[in-house]
Every structure is written in structure tokens, then in C-alpha cells.
Scaffold this active site. Structure first.
Site, PDB file in Angstrom:
ATOM      1  CG  ASP A   3     -77.922 -50.761 -61.875  1.00 39.10           C
ATOM      2  OD1 ASP A   3     -78.391 -51.850 -61.494  1.00 39.10           O
ATOM      3  OD2 ASP A   3     -78.586 -49.708 -61.928  1.00 39.10           O
ATOM      4  CG  ASP A  34     -84.050 -52.403 -63.586  1.00 36.33           C
ATOM      5  OD1 ASP A  34     -85.060 -52.302 -64.284  1.00 36.33           O
ATOM      6  OD2 ASP A  34     -83.499 -53.499 -63.332  1.00 36.33           O
ATOM      7  CG  ASP A  65     -79.980 -46.369 -60.453  1.00 33.35           C
ATOM      8  OD1 ASP A  65     -81.174 -46.107 -60.216  1.00 33.35           O
ATOM      9  OD2 ASP A  65     -79.562 -47.542 -60.569  1.00 33.35           O
TER      10      ASP A  65
END
EC number: 3.6.1.-
Length: 272
Positions: free
Chosen positions: A8, A10, A212
């Protein structure tokens, strides 16, 4: 030894200032030297990610738009998934009880109805930006995803409204606490990674992944080794309590873990 690493962007690979740290770039290069396939799995647009890869001279596969598109190293489209036109029409035209801003994506870019300069801070690395349009005039057959940006409590209430209106005709997920996404049914990073691994002749067991937010849930839960960031959404930790938690993105925790994995693969890891 994992053969593919999926990241991922961001809140995971990017630091809070939305840049890739030097340690992270060095670690990515080390992975390539070990013939480990790199894949960036992000909600960001393919046009932006292709620009970033070119600027950094990185060879990586792309899963973009939270699984709506998969591209090869050469930029060839391997997989696409669009919102049905009737779903896009309902979301665009319905009057929702929300203060959140609406954003529409297709292969040509990112579109919204008014200037929101604060949102552009997340795109300082690439210079990618929205185009201002009349959202009611968007071509309905070309929409990849629609997202709403605003306060989390407001978006949670909006999520209920969208569920009631759409039922099982779309997939809803939080890509951040302040971003709620409307995606095609069955569309997520995990499903897209399945497509990519099949293309490469790999299995999901051959993959490691880092994330996240709730848009990383399926990907992290399906690979051989999934890792949750220390700054992750609490909902993600609750959904995948068996997965290890590493450090914070501000400390380039992915690089910290992978350096240990490359140098000391048989020793236990501590994020400290």
C-alpha cells in the site's frame, strides 16, 4: 522466501509528508536485486503511479484504484473493473445527507465539483490533481470508483445510507478514516492481487503484503505473509488480529522490517 512484495502507499510505504524515504527506496532496490517482484497496491490513480514509477526509475506492477486496474511492468492493462452505470448514476445523482465532498475516477483522471486545495497536499510528490467538472455530466459507463472525503463520523453515517440504497450492488470500504470508497462488487486489492499472481504463475502464498487501512484487508488476509502498520486503522487490526504489527510509516517501518528480513531471516523481528 517470498517472491512478490505488495505495498500500500498512503500510511504504509509513504511517510506522513507523502514522500518515499531514502531508506525505503534503497530497500526496494535490494528486493529487486533478489528478484522479488514489486507491486504497488493503492487507491491512487494509475496515471499518477505510472508517473511516480517513471520519475524513480522503478520497475513494479501496479494495482490502482483499490483494485479497479492492474498494469504490467510495461504499462499493459492486465485487468479492469468498472462500476455498473446504474450504480454510478445512483451515487452521483442521489441527494445524500452528508457534508463530505464527492470524487469520481475514470481512466482519464480524478474529477470533483469544486476546488478543495487541502486535498492536494497528499499529491505533492507527483503533482497529480483533480479536474473541476459538473459531476452530473460524467459519462456513467466509464466510472471506476467514487469516493467521499470528510469527517469519519459523517462518513460512517453516509456508509449506512449507501448500504441502504445500493444493497449488494457495490463494495464500500474506508481507504482512510476520512475517505469512503464505492467500488465494483468483488473489487479489492486482494482480488486484484489474485489476478496478478495468476498472470505471473505465482500463488498468494508466495506473496508478502503491507497495509494500514480497511482497503488493505483482503490483500493482507490472503497472502502468505501480511503485515499491519503500527499506524493502522483500529478496525483493520480488529479484523486481522492474527497478523503481526510493525512500526509507523513516519519511521519507514516497511524498510525497517524488510532490512531485517533480508539480513537476518532466521531471527525474530522487533519493530523497536
Amino acid at each position: 522466501m517470498a517472491r512478490l512484495a505488495a505495498f500500500d502507499m498512503d500510511g504504509t510505504l509513504l511517510m506522513p509528508d507523502h514522500h518515499l524515504g531514502e531508506k525505503t527506496l534503497s530497500t526496494l532496490a535490494r528486493l529487486r536485486e533478489r528478484d522479488i517482484t514489486l507491486t504497488f497496491a493503492t487507491g491512487r490513480h494509475a496515471l499518477e503511479m505510472q508517473h511516480i514509477l517513471g520519475a524513480l526509475s522503478l520497475d513494479a506492477y501496479l494495482i490502482t484504484g483499490n483494485g479497479t486496474r492492474v498494469h504490467s511492468l510495461e504499462g499493459e492493462l492486465l485487468h479492469r473493473d468498472d462500476l455498473p452505470a446504474d450504480v454510478a448514476e445512483l451515487v452521483l445523482y442521489q441527494q445524500w445527507d452528508t457534508r463530505a465532498s464527492m470524487h469520481i475516477f475514470n481512466d482519464d483522471g480524478w474529477f470533483t465539483g469544486k476546488e478543495i486545495p487541502a486535498l492536494l497536499q497528499a499529491f505533492v510528490y507527483s503533482g497529480f490533481r483533480y479536474q473541476i467538472i459538473d459531476v452530473k455530466k460524467m459519462p456513467l459507463g466509464r466510472v471506476t470508483k467514487i469516493c467521499f472525503c470528510g469527517g469519519h463520523d459523517d462518513l460512517t453515517r453516509l456508509q449506512i445510507q449507501l448500504y441502504e440504497a445500493l444493497g449488494e450492488r457495490a463494495h464500500l470500504c474506508f481507504s482512510a478514516t476520512d475517505c469512503l470508497e464505492v467500488l465494483p462488487v468483488g473489487c479489492n486489492k486482494g482480488a486484484a492481487l489474485t489476478v496478478l499472481t495468476q498472470h505471473l504463475g505465482l500463488s498468494l502464498r508466495d506473496c508478502m503484503a503491507f497495509g494500514d487501512a480497511m482497503n488493505d484487508r483482503e490483500m493482507l488476509g490472503s497472502v502468505g505473509s501480511g503485515f499491519i502498520m503500527g499506524n493502522a486503522m483500529p478496525q483493520l487490526r480488529a479484523e486481522l488480529p492474527h497478523l503481526p504489527v510493525i512500526g509507523h510509516c513516519r519511521n519507514q517501518a516497511v524498510s525497517h522490517y524488510l532490512t531485517h528480513w533480508l539480513d537476518y531471516p532466521h531471527l525474530p523481528y522487533s519493530p523497536e
